[in-house]
Structure formats: C-alpha cells, structure tokens
Write a protein that holds these residues in place. Sequence first.
Motif, PDB file in Angstrom:
ATOM      1  N   LEU A   1       0.827  -1.208   0.000  1.00 19.55           N
ATOM      2  CA  LEU A   1       0.000   0.000   0.000  1.00 19.55           C
ATOM      3  C   LEU A   1       0.862   1.260   0.000  1.00 19.55           C
ATOM      4  CD1 LEU A   1      -2.688  -1.140   2.598  1.00 19.55           C
ATOM      5  CD2 LEU A   1      -3.046  -0.841   0.137  1.00 19.55           C
ATOM      6  N   GLY A   2       2.101   1.153   0.436  1.00 21.40           N
ATOM      7  CA  GLY A   2       3.019   2.283   0.442  1.00 21.40           C
ATOM      8  C   GLY A   2       3.738   2.496  -0.873  1.00 21.40           C
ATOM      9  N   GLU A   3       3.501   1.608  -1.848  1.00 19.21           N
ATOM     10  CA  GLU A   3       4.079   1.796  -3.184  1.00 19.21           C
ATOM     11  C   GLU A   3       3.164   2.693  -4.018  1.00 19.21           C
ATOM     12  OE1 GLU A   3       4.391  -2.181  -4.641  1.00 19.21           O
ATOM     13  OE2 GLU A   3       5.922  -2.774  -3.173  1.00 19.21           O
ATOM     14  N   ASN A   4       3.626   3.095  -5.185  1.00 21.58           N
ATOM     15  CA  ASN A   4       2.807   3.937  -6.054  1.00 21.58           C
ATOM     16  C   ASN A   4       1.683   3.139  -6.712  1.00 21.58           C
ATOM     17  OD1 ASN A   4       3.947   6.447  -5.637  1.00 21.58           O
ATOM     18  ND2 ASN A   4       5.455   6.219  -7.267  1.00 21.58           N
ATOM     19  N   TRP A   5       0.496   3.737  -6.714  1.00 21.57           N
ATOM     20  CA  TRP A   5      -0.686   3.186  -7.360  1.00 21.57           C
ATOM     21  C   TRP A   5      -1.209   4.215  -8.357  1.00 21.57           C
ATOM     22  CZ3 TRP A   5      -3.308  -1.418  -5.528  1.00 21.57           C
ATOM     23  CH2 TRP A   5      -2.671  -2.029  -4.428  1.00 21.57           C
ATOM     24  N   THR A   6      -1.894   3.752  -9.383  1.00 24.73           N
ATOM     25  CA  THR A   6      -2.426   4.643 -10.403  1.00 24.73           C
ATOM     26  C   THR A   6      -3.939   4.788 -10.246  1.00 24.73           C
ATOM     27  OG1 THR A   6      -0.684   4.091 -11.988  1.00 24.73           O
ATOM     28  CG2 THR A   6      -2.714   5.017 -12.885  1.00 24.73           C
ATOM     29  N   PHE A   7      -4.381   6.036 -10.173  1.00 21.12           N
ATOM     30  CA  PHE A   7      -5.803   6.374 -10.111  1.00 21.12           C
ATOM     31  C   PHE A   7      -6.121   7.196 -11.355  1.00 21.12           C
ATOM     32  CE2 PHE A   7      -4.413   5.680  -5.815  1.00 21.12           C
ATOM     33  CZ  PHE A   7      -5.478   5.086  -5.157  1.00 21.12           C
ATOM     34  N   ASP A   8      -6.794   6.598 -12.309  1.00 18.93           N
ATOM     35  CA  ASP A   8      -7.160   7.285 -13.545  1.00 18.93           C
ATOM     36  C   ASP A   8      -8.511   7.969 -13.345  1.00 18.93           C
ATOM     37  OD1 ASP A   8      -8.083   8.026 -16.097  1.00 18.93           O
ATOM     38  OD2 ASP A   8      -6.864   6.486 -17.059  1.00 18.93           O
TER      39      ASP A   8
ATOM     40  N   GLN B   1      -5.934  14.425 -13.892  1.00 17.04           N
ATOM     41  CA  GLN B   1      -6.629  13.352 -14.578  1.00 17.04           C
ATOM     42  C   GLN B   1      -6.105  11.982 -14.187  1.00 17.04           C
ATOM     43  OE1 GLN B   1      -9.403  14.270 -17.043  1.00 17.04           O
ATOM     44  NE2 GLN B   1      -9.056  15.617 -15.291  1.00 17.04           N
ATOM     45  N   VAL B   2      -4.798  11.890 -13.932  1.00 13.69           N
ATOM     46  CA  VAL B   2      -4.189  10.648 -13.463  1.00 13.69           C
ATOM     47  C   VAL B   2      -3.362  10.979 -12.222  1.00 13.69           C
ATOM     48  CG1 VAL B   2      -2.621   8.752 -13.986  1.00 13.69           C
ATOM     49  CG2 VAL B   2      -4.108   9.667 -15.781  1.00 13.69           C
ATOM     50  N   VAL B   3      -3.669  10.312 -11.130  1.00 19.69           N
ATOM     51  CA  VAL B   3      -2.938  10.504  -9.879  1.00 19.69           C
ATOM     52  C   VAL B   3      -2.131   9.243  -9.607  1.00 19.69           C
ATOM     53  CG1 VAL B   3      -3.139  10.880  -7.389  1.00 19.69           C
ATOM     54  CG2 VAL B   3      -4.690  12.066  -8.958  1.00 19.69           C
ATOM     55  N   VAL B   4      -0.834   9.393  -9.427  1.00 25.63           N
ATOM     56  CA  VAL B   4       0.042   8.275  -9.078  1.00 25.63           C
ATOM     57  C   VAL B   4       0.584   8.548  -7.683  1.00 25.63           C
ATOM     58  CG1 VAL B   4       2.092   6.945  -9.687  1.00 25.63           C
ATOM     59  CG2 VAL B   4       0.636   7.889 -11.504  1.00 25.63           C
ATOM     60  N   THR B   5       0.206   7.722  -6.736  1.00 26.67           N
ATOM     61  CA  THR B   5       0.526   7.989  -5.338  1.00 26.67           C
ATOM     62  C   THR B   5       0.416   6.712  -4.524  1.00 26.67           C
ATOM     63  OG1 THR B   5      -0.142   9.263  -3.357  1.00 26.67           O
ATOM     64  CG2 THR B   5      -1.886   8.569  -4.858  1.00 26.67           C
ATOM     65  N   PRO B   6       1.124   6.624  -3.387  1.00 27.91           N
ATOM     66  CA  PRO B   6       0.837   5.549  -2.436  1.00 27.91           C
ATOM     67  C   PRO B   6      -0.564   5.716  -1.847  1.00 27.91           C
ATOM     68  CG  PRO B   6       2.967   6.584  -1.980  1.00 27.91           C
ATOM     69  CD  PRO B   6       2.259   7.461  -2.964  1.00 27.91           C
ATOM     70  N   ILE B   7      -1.098   4.658  -1.300  1.00 24.62           N
ATOM     71  CA  ILE B   7      -2.400   4.720  -0.632  1.00 24.62           C
ATOM     72  C   ILE B   7      -2.248   5.097   0.835  1.00 24.62           C
ATOM     73  CG2 ILE B   7      -4.388   3.323   0.090  1.00 24.62           C
ATOM     74  CD1 ILE B   7      -4.177   1.841  -2.574  1.00 24.62           C
ATOM     75  N   LEU B   8      -1.296   4.520   1.517  1.00 21.69           N
ATOM     76  CA  LEU B   8      -0.961   4.891   2.901  1.00 21.69           C
ATOM     77  C   LEU B   8       0.532   5.175   2.955  1.00 21.69           C
ATOM     78  CD1 LEU B   8      -2.997   2.223   4.929  1.00 21.69           C
ATOM     79  CD2 LEU B   8      -3.490   4.676   4.818  1.00 21.69           C
TER      80      LEU B   8
ATOM     81  N   GLY C   1      -0.304   9.863   5.709  1.00 21.16           N
ATOM     82  CA  GLY C   1      -1.198  10.334   4.667  1.00 21.16           C
ATOM     83  C   GLY C   1      -1.946   9.183   4.009  1.00 21.16           C
ATOM     84  N   CYS C   2      -3.012   9.537   3.297  1.00 19.40           N
ATOM     85  CA  CYS C   2      -3.793   8.530   2.579  1.00 19.40           C
ATOM     86  C   CYS C   2      -4.341   9.131   1.296  1.00 19.40           C
ATOM     87  CB  CYS C   2      -4.957   8.017   3.440  1.00 19.40           C
ATOM     88  SG  CYS C   2      -6.122   9.297   3.989  1.00 19.40           S
ATOM     89  N   TYR C   3      -4.510   8.289   0.302  1.00 24.28           N
ATOM     90  CA  TYR C   3      -5.257   8.634  -0.909  1.00 24.28           C
ATOM     91  C   TYR C   3      -5.848   7.335  -1.429  1.00 24.28           C
ATOM     92  CZ  TYR C   3      -6.707  10.614  -5.332  1.00 24.28           C
ATOM     93  OH  TYR C   3      -7.466  11.040  -6.386  1.00 24.28           O
ATOM     94  N   TYR C   4      -7.189   7.295  -1.477  1.00 26.42           N
ATOM     95  CA  TYR C   4      -7.842   6.038  -1.845  1.00 26.42           C
ATOM     96  C   TYR C   4      -9.181   6.335  -2.487  1.00 26.42           C
ATOM     97  CZ  TYR C   4      -9.515   1.193  -1.329  1.00 26.42           C
ATOM     98  OH  TYR C   4      -9.981  -0.072  -1.563  1.00 26.42           O
TER      99      TYR C   4
END
Length: 289
Positions: free
Chosen positions: A169-176, A184-191, A200-203
């Motif tokens: 979850l601490g690695e980069n994830w892609t949110f299109d 438009q595209v967010v690349v970020t860890p979730i926790l 921090g969080c982004y989910y």
Amino acid sequence: MSEHTVAEIGWSSLELEARRELWSLPLGEQERRLLRADARVGRWGAAGPVRERLRTFVRDSIASVGLAHIGRLVDPAQPEQEITEAVSFLLRDYGRIVPQNGRGDLTSVLRDQDGDGNTELGFHCDTCDLLVLLCVQPAYHGGGLTKLASARHVHDLIGQERPDALATLGENWTFDRSGRAGPQVVVTPILYPQKDGTIGCYYQTRTVRSSPDRGGPELTDRQWEALGVLDEVLYRPEIAFGLPMAAGDLLIIRNSRVLHGRSPYVDEPGPHARRMLRIWLNEGEAWTR
C-alpha cells in the motif's frame, strides 16, 4: 490547544467519540446570528471574536484528528442559496474553493439519485486538501451517516497485522480520473508517511480497481490482496466512526488524513429529502495566517 502543542492522534471509533471536545464545537444562537449578519454583507464586523474562535478550533482539530465539526453553524430554515453563500463566505479563512467536476461547479448538493442512497458509499478520499460538508437536511428515516476512518490508525493496525500488505500500500498506485476536475491521473501511495510526520492517505476504491481498464498498469496479485486487506480493516466496526449530522452542521475533513464514506439511507421525497452541501477547498495563505 495551540499550534505548538497540537500533535497527530490516530483514533478508533470509540476513541473519537470519547474525545469529542477535540473536534466538535457547538455554536450558540447569538454566535450564529452574528456570523449570519456578517456573511450577508460579505465582510467581517461584529462576528470577529466568533470568527477567531472558529479559526483556532478548526486549525487545532484538523491538526490533531484530521477533522473539525461545527454544530449548528447555520440556520437550516434559511433559503438554500443563502446558506450556500454564507458558508462560502465563512470558508474563505480556510482556503480557496475549487471546482468539483469538469463543469467547474464550485458547490454541489448531494442527494439521492434514483435510489443510490440505498447503497453504502465506500471509503475514499476526495481530490482536494479539505472536504467540506454542510448538512442541509438529514435523512428523514435515519441512516446516511458520514463514516470516518483515521489513516494513522489504519496504517498502524495493518503494519502490526500484515506488514507485507502495508509495504504494498506504500508503493505507487495509479488512479485514472479522466474526465473529472483536477489531475486526470494521480500516481501515489495509498498509505504513506508525510513530511510532517503524519500518515497520509489517498484512496478511491472503484477508481484504483478500474484504472487498468483505462490504460493504467494491471494490478498484481499482491496488489489485489493488499486492497482486500485495506477494505477488511476499514469495515471493522471499531475502525470507522459514524457521524450523524443534524441540519446546519458543518464538517471539514483533511483528505490526506481521514478516509470517509456514507452509510445507506432510505430517502423521503419532497422537502424532507436528504441534502448535503459539498465544497472542496485547497489550502492557501489564508490557512496559515
């Protein structure tokens, strides 16, 4: 509390309820009347002391638990347009109002759309610094609670139980987010740990799962498992706090610290239909003055 002593607190649902004084402030009728008078003319006057009380409370509450609740901020009997204008004026102290969608809408009223209130809204983070919700009308038959979960608490719990999942979850994830307001595209860890030492969080549960269908990288088995671990923890009853908001209540959530969702509700057609005013803020100089 002061800015020199406020520290991040990771909380469970019971802990947040027990420490309500940290994050929930009810306003009296006289305070509300003064705020309404200044909001109508669009400048600060007699409500100056109330304004400063709110500024200090909101800053400290968000610094400690990631959210602030103001009880009965506005009179829900006012016309909806007047409520929107008053809240927008009051929020100038906390940041800049930004669009919520591709149409550029700066405010929106959340309501049941063809029965979707019957479905629980999963945990997620909006794409702004501060999410603001003002209850215009709660669900007539109950339900529709705003569900809140502490990123710090979820992070630490997963770290204890499933450190392998936390690492993923601490690695980069892609949110299109193609077609929506903002990136438009967010690349970020979730926790993840933030520079100030907070977690921090982004989910966005649907977006992260559907992004491969829009050209994003395929999710690995390890990532699917980590998402399952996260969702299982979020839906434990001791994790999420269900906040019932009364008409006129305001809630400010720091999206990078608190995940939010909504419990199901059955709506009542007409004037008793559930309505929540939503505003997105990005922080600026006003927040740090």
